[in-house]
Design an enzyme around this catalytic site. Structure first.
Site, PDB file in Angstrom:
ATOM      1  N   ASP A 174       0.855  -1.185   0.000  1.00  0.00           N
ATOM      2  CA  ASP A 174       0.000   0.000   0.000  1.00  0.00           C
ATOM      3  C   ASP A 174       0.893   1.237   0.000  1.00  0.00           C
ATOM      4  O   ASP A 174       1.715   1.413   0.904  1.00  0.00           O
ATOM      5  CB  ASP A 174      -0.901   0.021   1.239  1.00  0.00           C
ATOM      6  CG  ASP A 174      -2.000  -1.024   1.176  1.00  0.00           C
ATOM      7  OD1 ASP A 174      -2.291  -1.521   0.074  1.00  0.00           O
ATOM      8  OD2 ASP A 174      -2.570  -1.345   2.237  1.00  0.00           O
ATOM      9  N   ASP A 194     -13.457  -4.233  -2.212  1.00  0.00           N
ATOM     10  CA  ASP A 194     -13.377  -4.072  -0.759  1.00  0.00           C
ATOM     11  C   ASP A 194     -14.750  -4.374  -0.172  1.00  0.00           C
ATOM     12  O   ASP A 194     -15.720  -3.675  -0.460  1.00  0.00           O
ATOM     13  CB  ASP A 194     -12.955  -2.648  -0.401  1.00  0.00           C
ATOM     14  CG  ASP A 194     -11.562  -2.323  -0.911  1.00  0.00           C
ATOM     15  OD1 ASP A 194     -10.732  -3.245  -0.964  1.00  0.00           O
ATOM     16  OD2 ASP A 194     -11.305  -1.152  -1.265  1.00  0.00           O
TER      17      ASP A 194
END
Length: 266
Positions: free
Chosen positions: A22, A141
């Site tokens: 990330d 997600d």
């Protein structure tokens, strides 16, 4: 676990291990349930580290690109392409074919779309037509709420996370019909807590899509990888903190998976 007891033992498909980086402000960060991110290292250092460990692929996700309504910096994409010789996928803020082309031209092997695919219903189809299905990954997600799994958007910033009107399983079927080549299912409730992948959700996902399915969120032990491959029949397992911390070493993990008769790439 014996060959006879393992449904994956006879498969010719090698399962993949994928570290996730990330990226925020040019550095690699990690949070818990998509919140409270902290810096864990530099992009190129970690890319080289995982290349040398035997990672099959990398996913680099610019987590603030969509919330900040900006493009991915192709500078670091180009730099990663110069230092590793394994495939890597870039995600974050890819809203159109032109943005995807910039990233692929910078050296990425795949691009991944998440929130932009929700906001623009034709995006996945346009990307698949422009670059081929094999280049197009859809990141999903997902959170458990109101007795079902729901897709969330703008997850890169805890202040912007929004539950959409899409039920997760419906969305998986939809993006497959639009030309997605692979799905990464990020299970928010499991993310960063290291208690295991959300096998129930991943098993349900496996029933509604025939696309390559990547499990994401929850890895904490070697046994969690074995479990998700055997129980949910995913094609790959993605993890971050358990690798960033050095708690699990990919080469050792692959050896354990082989001992459980799960075929991996060596």
């Amino acid at each position: 676990m014996t060959v006879d007891s393992n449904p994956l033992a006879q498969t010719s498909l090698a399962r993949r291990i994928i570290p996730c980086l990330d990226v925020r402000d040019g550095q690699v960060v990690k949070g818990v349930k998509f919140r409270n991110h902290r810096v864990v290292g530099e992009i190129l250092d970690l890319a080289r580290y995982y290349r040398d460990q035997g990672a099959d692929e990398l996913v680099l996700y610019d987590i603030s690109a969509s919330p900040e309504n900006r493009r991915v910096d192709t500078g670091w994409v180009h730099s990663v392409a110069e230092v590793i010789d394994i495939p890597f996928c870039v995600a974050g803020g890819i809203r159109d074919v032109a943005a995807a082309r910039r990233i692929l031209n910078a050296g990425a092997d795949k691009i991944s779309v998440n929130t932009p695919a929700i906001l623009e219903p034709t995006l996945v189809a346009e990307l698949s037509e422009a670059f081929g299905q094999q280049c197009v990954v859809v990141g999903v997600d997902s959170v458990w709420m109101d007795e079902d799994w729901w897709v969330c958007s703008f997850t890169g910033n805890e202040k912007t996370i929004t539950r959409t009107e899409w039920r997760t399983l419906d969305w998986l079927a939809h993006v497959e019909s639009q030309g997605a080549g692979e799905i990464v299912l990020n299970c928010i409730d499991s993310d960063g807590v290291r208690e295991g992948y959300d096998v129930a959700q991943l098993k349900a996902a496996r029933q509604v899509t025939s696309l390559p399915l990547v499990a994401s969120g929850g890895a904490g032990e070697q046994a969690h990888f074995t479990e998700v491959f055997v129980e949910a029949d995913v094609d790959a397992a993605l993890a971050a903190s358990v690798f960033h911390s050095g708690y699990l070493i990919i080469d050792e993990l692959k050896q354990t998976l082989e001992e459980s008769q799960i075929r991996v790439r060596r």
